[in-house]
Design an enzyme around this catalytic site. Structure first.
Site, mmCIF file in Angstrom:
data_model
loop_
_atom_site.group_PDB
_atom_site.id
_atom_site.type_symbol
_atom_site.label_atom_id
_atom_site.label_comp_id
_atom_site.label_asym_id
_atom_site.label_seq_id
_atom_site.Cartn_x
_atom_site.Cartn_y
_atom_site.Cartn_z
ATOM 1 N N GLN A 237 77.571 130.250 25.780
ATOM 2 C CA GLN A 237 77.579 129.656 27.116
ATOM 3 C C GLN A 237 76.219 129.825 27.785
ATOM 4 O OE1 GLN A 237 81.978 131.332 27.822
ATOM 5 N NE2 GLN A 237 81.187 130.394 29.667
ATOM 6 N N ARG A 384 87.458 131.934 33.295
ATOM 7 C CA ARG A 384 87.486 130.802 34.207
ATOM 8 C C ARG A 384 87.499 131.239 35.660
ATOM 9 N NH1 ARG A 384 90.098 125.328 32.593
ATOM 10 N NH2 ARG A 384 89.275 123.951 34.171
ATOM 11 N N CYS A 385 86.572 132.143 35.976
ATOM 12 C CA CYS A 385 86.403 132.511 37.382
ATOM 13 C C CYS A 385 85.037 133.125 37.526
ATOM 14 C CB CYS A 385 87.466 133.508 37.832
ATOM 15 S SG CYS A 385 87.304 135.117 37.070
ATOM 16 N N GLU A 760 86.652 126.572 38.382
ATOM 17 C CA GLU A 760 87.392 127.818 38.288
ATOM 18 C C GLU A 760 88.394 128.012 39.418
ATOM 19 O OE1 GLU A 760 83.883 130.176 37.963
ATOM 20 O OE2 GLU A 760 83.853 129.952 35.793
#
Lengths: 806, 286
Positions: A237, A384-385, A760
Site C-alpha cells: 500500500q 479500513r480506518c 473508511e
C-alpha cells in the site's frame, strides 16, 4: 473551434470531471481477468519460498534440523535465524519503534510465527521441504489474555527487552508492557467527574479481527548481482516507504532498489507494514542469485500478517442530569501481540485514538492507553480506518448510548444535545484536534427524517410490549451512530513514518496533443484512483478525464509518496493532484495569453480552455495550448507542460456521518435479521458519487461482518480458532443487508477541492450502528452493554444471561 | 495449502476402481473432492493415490426401480436438485440439497461423497437416515448393502471397509407424508450449527409413522428414535411435540466450536427439531 458550440453543459459533460459518475476505467481489465497481480509475475528461473511455522504460541526452540529438507528434490536452501544473522536481518525494525523477529530467534511467540524459509524450484517442492524441516520445541506458558499481561509472575514474552525500562514511547511498567500514552487534562477531567450529576462507566471491548483482503500478502524479489540492483514486486500500500526501509535495513543504496506495486487486490491496512516474507524473499534472492516468489495462503494471512483492533476500552462519561456531557475519561488496554508492529505514524503509538470525543462538545477529556505484549500475532493495523479511529468511534458511540439509557433519554436526542455546533468550527477538541468543518445537526435531522425515526421508535415500543406479553420471541433494536473521523495523515508537524513526513505527491505531464499522464505517490488497492484522479485533473485543467492516464505504484516513475491507507489518498494526494494541475493551468494561461495577444489577467478559465474577458469568441482550448507548449511558447519561457507538487496538508480532514440500523433478534436462537441500514455520509466535495457509493457499500459490509461475527479468536493455549473463511466470518451477498445511502456536503475549508475522503467512514460508523442496534434491542430487558461480535450464539448467551431463554 | 505428492488414477469401471483400491496401501476415493482436497492441502490427509470415480458412467444418474429411487453415488447435488423424479418422490432430498453450500459446490459435490465421508457436518446422512435409505457398496470381492441408519460409527468412521466404494443410494419411496429439513447456518456455504430432518405420516389426526434425524449435533449424524416414538400414535399437540424435542435433545452431543457452545447448539438444535416437526405435520395434514 472557438465558437460557443457545443454548449457549456456538453463541454462540461465531455470532461467527465468532478461530480461525474464516471465508470471505473480499471474495471475493464479487472472484470475480464486481465489484472496484473504479484502472483501473475513469472520471471525466468524464479524460485519459490515457503515458511515453516510454529504450531506453538510460546515455545523455546531447542534445535532446527534441515538435513531431510535439503534432500527433498527441488529444495535449494533453508533459511533460519542463524543464516539471517549473517546479514544482520534476523530481526527487523517495526513501524512502531519495536523490533520483530524475521525468523524465530531462540523462541517463538505466537502460533504460526515464521521459523524457517524453504526455497525451492517450485511451489510444491517448497511445501514438501517445509514438511521435512524438523524443529525441536519446548513449550512455554502461554499468555493470551491482555488483562493478565502485567500481573506478577506473568510469563516473560520478550526476553530481548525484558530489562529495558524505556521503550520507543517512554517508560515501561512491566516486562510485558510496551508503552503508556496519555493525552488530555487529567486534573480538570477528574474534577468534572467529581461535580457531575450523572456518570457512566463501562468496559467496551473491540475484539481482534483481520482486514483479510481477497489477495493475500505476497512479493517477488529479484536481485541482479551484476548491477547490484534489487527489484521487488509486492502487494504494497506504500511502495516508497518499503523502498526506503529496504534500503535502510539491507544497505543497498536506495537508487538501486526498484519497488513496484502492480494491481493490488485489496489492502484495508493489511499491506502497509513489512513482513518476514518480504525480507526472506529478498535475502533468498540475494543468496541464490535468482528471483524468489513468496505468496501467502489464506490461513497464513489470517493468522500471521497483521490483525486489527484488540482494544479494551474502559469509558466513563460525566454529564448533567439534563444530558449535557461534562467530561470523558477512557483507559485502553491495547493487545499488540508478540511484537509492536502497529502501522501508525511514528509519534502515535495509539494512532489518533484521541478523536474519541467524537462529534460531541466535551469541555474536558483524558485518555490513557497501555500497550501490552501477548502470545498472539503482531499487527494492530488500521483495518479500513484511520489509525485507531474505528476503536475510538465505537467507544464513544457505545458510551453515548449507555449514557442515554441511564438518563432515560432517546440516544438520537442525547446526541443532538451534545453535537459540536456548526458555528463552532474550526473546533478545538479537548484532546487536541482542530476539526476543520462540520454540520452535524443538519445531517442528523436529515437522516432521522429519511428513516422516519419516530415511527421506528413507536414500532419498537409496540414490539417490546408484545414481547413482555409473550406474544413474540423477537426483540427489535434501533442502532444510532454519529461518527466523526480524522483522516488524511498528515501534516508534517505531527505526522511521519520513520522520520519521513506524511506528504503526498503528483506529477502531471501534458503531452503535445493534449492528453496527459499523471503519476501519484499513492497506490490504489481497489479505490479507483485511475478513475477519480483523472476527474480532478479534468475539472482543474479542462482535459477530458478519458485523456488522462493515471499511474501509481512504481517507485522509479512515481514521485515519492506515503501511500494509500487511513483515507489519506484524497485528502493528501488529491490535494497534490489539484495543486500540480493548478501549476499547469497557470503556465497554460500564460501561453494562452501569448497566443491571444492579451495580458494573462484578461483571461478567464472556461471549462476546457481560456477565454478573453468581454470577448467570448477569443478562446484557446487546452488542446491548442498543449500543442503551443511544445511548439511556440512565449519568449523566455521553457517549453513543455509539466508540473510536480508535493503537498503537506495544513490539517487533517474530518468526514462524518449519521448511520441507523434496524434489527430484529430472536431470543431463542440468537438469529438476527437486519431490517434496514441507512448511511448518510458527509465527505465534503464528492469527486465520483458512484465510487463513493461503492466504497460505502464495501465498508458497510465489512462493518456488518466485524460487528456480527468476524473475529480472530484464540483458545487458552494460544491456538487460532478462526484461521479460515469457514470460521472467520466473511459474508457473502446472501447475508449482506441492503444498504440505503445518502449524503450532505460540507467541504473541507483547507483542502484545495474541499474533499475529505470517504473509503473508511462506513467501517468506522457502521460497527457502532450494528452493535448499538443489538444493545438497543436488549436494553429494555435490563442489559447495558453486550460485547461484540454479536453472532447468533453470543446473542443467545446475552438472552440467557438476562433470563430470557426457556 | 499445497498437498504432498500423490498418484492419480481414473478407472473406467467400479471393478477397476476396487481392484486398485485393494492393492494400494493408502489410496483414497475421490468423488467431488470438497472435503478431501482441502484436507490434503492442509496435509491432514496424505493419500498415496487418488482414485477418481468421475470417469465411471455407471455411477451417475437417478432412476426409479420398483418402489425405490436409486441414485448413483457420483450424482451431483445439482443433478439431485434438477431431478423431477426426486422432486416428485423424495421432496425432502430436494429441500435438503438446496441448503448445501452454494451453486458452485453443488455442481461438483456428489451425493455419494456427502454420505460416505462420515463428516457429521454433512447434510445428506441425516436425510438418508430419516428416509431409511440403503447404501449399495461394492468391495474387491463382493457387494453388500448397509442401511444409512447403521452406517455411521464415529467421527469420520463408517461401516465402509478398506477397498469398498459406495456405488448407489437406494431410497424407498415414501407414501403420502410430510417432511422438512431445518438447518441453522451462519452463512452460505457453512455446515449446520444444528439441523433436523423429519419424515412423518398422519392418520386420523394422529402421527402414524415418524423418523427424525439430526445433523452436526454429535460425532455422527443421529437417528432420534426416541423422539420419533414420542410422536407415533399421538395427536401432535404441544405436549407430544415437547416430549419429542426433549428426547431429541437428550441424544445431542455437539462439539464446542465457533458455531457456539454445546449448550447453545443443544438448545437451538431442539428448536430446529421442533420447527421441522411442525413443518412436517403441516405438510402431512395438507
Amino acid at each position: 473551434m472557438n465558437d460557443m458550440s457545443p454548449n457549456k453543459a456538453e463541454r462540461e459533460a465531455k470532461l467527465e470531471g468532478m461530480g461525474c459518475k464516471r465508470k471505473r476505467v480499471e474495471d475493464a481489465r479487472f472484470t475480464q481477468g486481465k489484472g496484473n497481480y504479484v502472483d501473475d509475475i513469472k520471471l525466468p528461473g524464479m524460485l519459490f519460498g515457503d515458511f515453516v511455522r510454529s504450531p506453538h504460541a510460546h515455545a523455546r526452540i531447542k534445535g532446527i534440523n534441515i538435513k531431510k529438507a535439503m534432500k527433498v528434490p527441488g529444495v535449494l536452501a533453508v533459511l533460519t535465524a542463524t543464516e539471517l544473522k549473517g546479514v544482520n536481518l534476523a530481526w527487523m525494525p517495526t513501524l512502531a519503534g519495536d523490533v520483530q523477529m524475521v525468523l524465530a530467534d531462540g523462541k517463538v511467540l505466537f502460533q504460526n510465527q515464521e521459523v524457517a524459509f524453504v526455497v525451492a524450484t517450485d511451489r510444491y517442492a517448497a511445501a514438501d521441504g517445509v514438511e521435512a524441516v524438523e524443529v525441536d520445541y519446548e513449550a512455554l506458558p502461554v499468555l493470551v489474555d491482555p488483562f493478565q499481561a502485567m500481573v506478577k509472575g506473568a510469563p516473560v514474552l520478550r526476553e530481548d527487552i525484558k530489562d529495558k525500562t524505556e521503550g520507543a514511547h517512554g517508560k515501561r511498567k512491566h516486562y510485558n508492557h510496551i508503552f503508556e500514552w496519555t493525552v488530555g487534562d487529567k486534573d480538570l477531567t477528574d474534577a468534572a467527574f467529581r461535580k457531575a450529576d450523572v456518570t457512566i462507566k463501562e468496559l467496551i471491548s473491540y475484539h481482534r479481527t483481520h482486514p483479510s483482503p481477497l489477495e493475500t500478502c505476497q512479493a517477488v524479489a529479484s536481485f541482479d548481482k551484476i548491477k547490484g540492483e534489487l527489484t521487488v514486486w509486492g502487494t504494497f500500500q506504500a511502495p516508497h516507504v518499503i523502498r526506503t526501509v529496504a534500503s535502510l535495513i539491507s544497505t543497498i543504496p536506495e537508487h538501486k532498489i526498484h519497488v513496484i506495486s502492480p494491481d493490488v487486490g485489496g489492502g484495508f491496512g493489511n499491506k502497509v507494514g513489512a513482513y518476514p516474507g518480504y525480507i526472506c524473499a529478498i535475502v533468498a534472492s540475494i543468496v541464490t542469485g535468482k528471483p524468489v516468489k513468496w505468496v501467502e495462503d489464506r490461513i497464513e494471512n489470517l493468522t500471521a500478517t497483521s490483525f486489527a483492533r484488540d482494544y479494551h476500552m474502559t469509558a466513563e462519561i460525566a454529564a448533567t442530569k439534563e444530558g449535557k456531557v461534562q467530561g470523558l475519561r477512557v483507559h485502553v488496554l491495547a493487545d499488540h501481540g508478540a511484537f509492536d508492529a502497529c502501522a501508525d505514524p511514528s509519534k502515535w503509538p495509539a494512532g489518533f485514538f484521541n478523536i474519541v470525543t467524537g462529534s460531541y462538545d466535551f469541555p474536558v477529556a483524558h485518555v490513557a492507553v497501555d500497550g501490552v505484549y501477548t502470545n498472539k500475532a503482531p499487527g494492530g493495523v488500521a483495518y479500513r480506518c484511520s489509525f485507531r479511529v474505528t476503536e475510538a468511534a465505537y467507544c464513544i458511540e457505545r458510551a453515548m448510548d449507555i449514557l442515554a439509557q441511564k438518563l432515560k433519554m432517546d440516544p438520537a436526542e442525547l446526541r443532538m444535545k451534545n453535537f459540536i455546533r456548526r458555528e463552532q468550527f474550526p473546533y478545538q477538541s479537548a484532546l487536541g484536534w482542530e476539526y476543520d468543518s462540520g454540520d452535524y445537526h443538519t445531517a442528523m435531522k436529515q437522516a432521522m427524517e429519511k428513516i422516519d425515526y419516530q415511527r421506528l421508535r413507536a414500532e419498537q415500543k409496540r414490539k417490546q410490549a408484545d414481547f413482555k406479553a409473550g406474544k413474540t420471541r423477537e426483540i427489535m433494536g434501533i442502532g444510532v451512530s454519529f461518527f466523526t473521523e480524522i483522516v488524511g495523515a498528515g501534516p508534517s508537524r505531527n505526522c511521519d513514518i520513520l522520520g519521513i513526513a506524511m506528504f503526498d505527491s503528483c506529477e502531471i505531464r501534458v503531452h503535445p496533443t493534449g492528453s496527459a499522464i499523471a503519476r501519484v505517490g499513492t497506490k490504489s488497492t481497489g479505490q479507483g484512483h485511475e478513475t477519480t484522479w483523472a476527474q480532478i485533473i479534468a475539472t482543474e485543467i479542462g482535459i477530458p478525464s478519458a485523456d488522462v492516464m493515471v499511474e501509481e505504484g512504481n517507485t522509479d516513475t512515481a514521485p515519492y509518496g506515503l501511500g494509500t491507507y487511513g483515507s489519506r489518498s484524497t485528502p493528501v494526494a488529491g490535494a497534490a493532484i489539484a495543486m500540480a494541475a493548478r501549476k499547469i493551468k497557470a503556465k497554460a494561461q500564460m501561453i494562452a495569453a501569448y497566443m491571444l495577444e492579451v495580458h494573462e489577467d484578461d483571461l478567464q478559465f472556461d471549462i476546457d480552455g481560456f477565454r478573453v474577458k468581454g470577448l467570448p469568441e477569443k478562446f484557446k482550448s487546452m488542446k491548442e495550448i498543449a500543442w503551443a507548449a511544445y511548439h511556440s511558447v512565449p519568449p523566455g519561457m521553457e517549453p513543455g507542460l509539466e508540473a510536480v507538487s508535493y503537498y503537506d496538508p495544513p490539517n487533517m480532514t474530518y468526514p462524518f456521518g449519521a448511520y441507523f440500523c434496524v434489527m430484529d433478534i430472536d431470543v431463542d436462537t440468537g438469529v438476527y435479521k437486519i431490517k434496514r441500514f441507512y448511511a448518510l455520509d458527509d465527505c465534503g466535495t464528492r469527486i465520483n458519487p458512484m465510487i463513493i457509493e461503492g466504497q460505502v457499500h464495501g465498508g458497510l459490509t465489512e462493518a456488518f461482518a466485524i460487528a456480527m461475527g468476524q473475529e480472530i479468536r484464540y483458545d487458552a493455549g494460544g491456538n487460532v480458532l478462526t484461521g479460515s473463511f469457514m470460521d472467520f466470518f466473511m459474508p457473502t451477498a446472501v447475508e449482506t443487508p441492503h444498504w440505503e445511502t445518502d449524503h450532505t456536503v460540507t467541504p473541507s475549508p483547507h483542502h484545495p477541492i474541499g474533499a475529505k475522503g470517504v473509503g473508511e467512514s462506513p467501517n468506522v460508523g457502521g460497527v457502532p450502528a450494528f452493535s448499538n442496534a443489538v444493545n438497543d434491542a436488549f436494553g429494555f430487558l435490563g442489559s447495558t452493554h453486550i460485547q461484540m461480535p454479536h453472532d447468533y450464539w453470543r446473542n443467545w448467551e446475552a438472552a440467557k444471561s438476562l433470563g430470557l431463554v426457556k | 495449502m499445497i498437498p504432498g505428492t500423490f498418484d492419480y488414477f481414473r478407472p473406467r469401471s467400479v471393478a477397476e476402481a476396487t481392484k486398485f483400491l485393494h492393492k494400494s496401501k493408502n489410496a483414497s476415493v475421490l468423488a467431488g473432492g470438497h472435503s478431501l482436497l482441502p484436507m490434503m492441502k492442509l496435509r491432514v490427509a496424505a493419500p498415496s493415490a487418488l482414485v477418481d470415480l468421475a470417469g465411471i458412467a455407471a455411477l451417475r444418474g437417478i432412476k426409479k426401480v420398483g418402489g425405490n429411487i436409486v441414485i448413483g453415488a457420483m450424482t451431483t447435488q445439482h443433478e439431485v436438485l434438477a431431478s423431477a423424479l426426486i422432486a416428485k418422490h423424495v421432496p425432502l432430498l430436494h429441500e435438503a440439497a438446496q441448503l448445501i453450500a452454494d451453486p458452485q459446490v453443488r455442481y461438483v459435490g456428489t451425493l455419494g461423497g456427502n454420505v460416505a465421508n462420515g463428516d457429521p457436518g454433512n447434510d445428506m446422512p441425516a436425510v438418508m437416515m430419516a428416509l431409511d435409505a440403503t447404501y449399495k457398496i461394492t468391495g474387491p470381492t463382493k457387494r453388500r448393502a448397509v442401511k444409512a441408519r447403521v452406517f455411521y460409527k464415529g467421527l469420520y468412521e463408517t461401516a465402509l471397509k478398506s477397498g469398498e466404494i459406495v456405488t448407489a443410494i437406494e431410497i424407498p419411496v415414501p407414501g403420502k407424508h410430510g417432511f422438512a429439513y431445518e438447518k441453522l447456518k451462519r452463512k452460505i456455504g457453512d455446515y449446520a450449527t444444528a439441523g433436523a430432518a423429519v419424515v412423518l405420516t398422519m392418520k386420523a389426526g394422529k402421527v402414524s409413522a415418524c423418523a427424525i434425524a439430526l445433523t452436526n449435533l454429535g460425532a455422527t449424524p443421529l437417528l432420534a428414535d426416541a423422539a420419533a416414538k414420542a410422536l407415533v400414535g399421538q395427536a401432535p399437540d404441544d405436549k407430544a411435540i415437547g416430549a419429542a424435542v426433549a428426547a431429541a435433545r437428550a441424544i445431542m452431543d455437539p462439539a464446542n466450536d465457533t458455531r457456539g457452545t454445546p449448550e447453545y447448539r443443544k438448545s437451538v438444535g431442539g428448536i430446529y427439531v421442533e420447527r421441522a416437526i411442525r413443518c412436517a405435520i403441516a405438510a402431512a395434514a395438507g
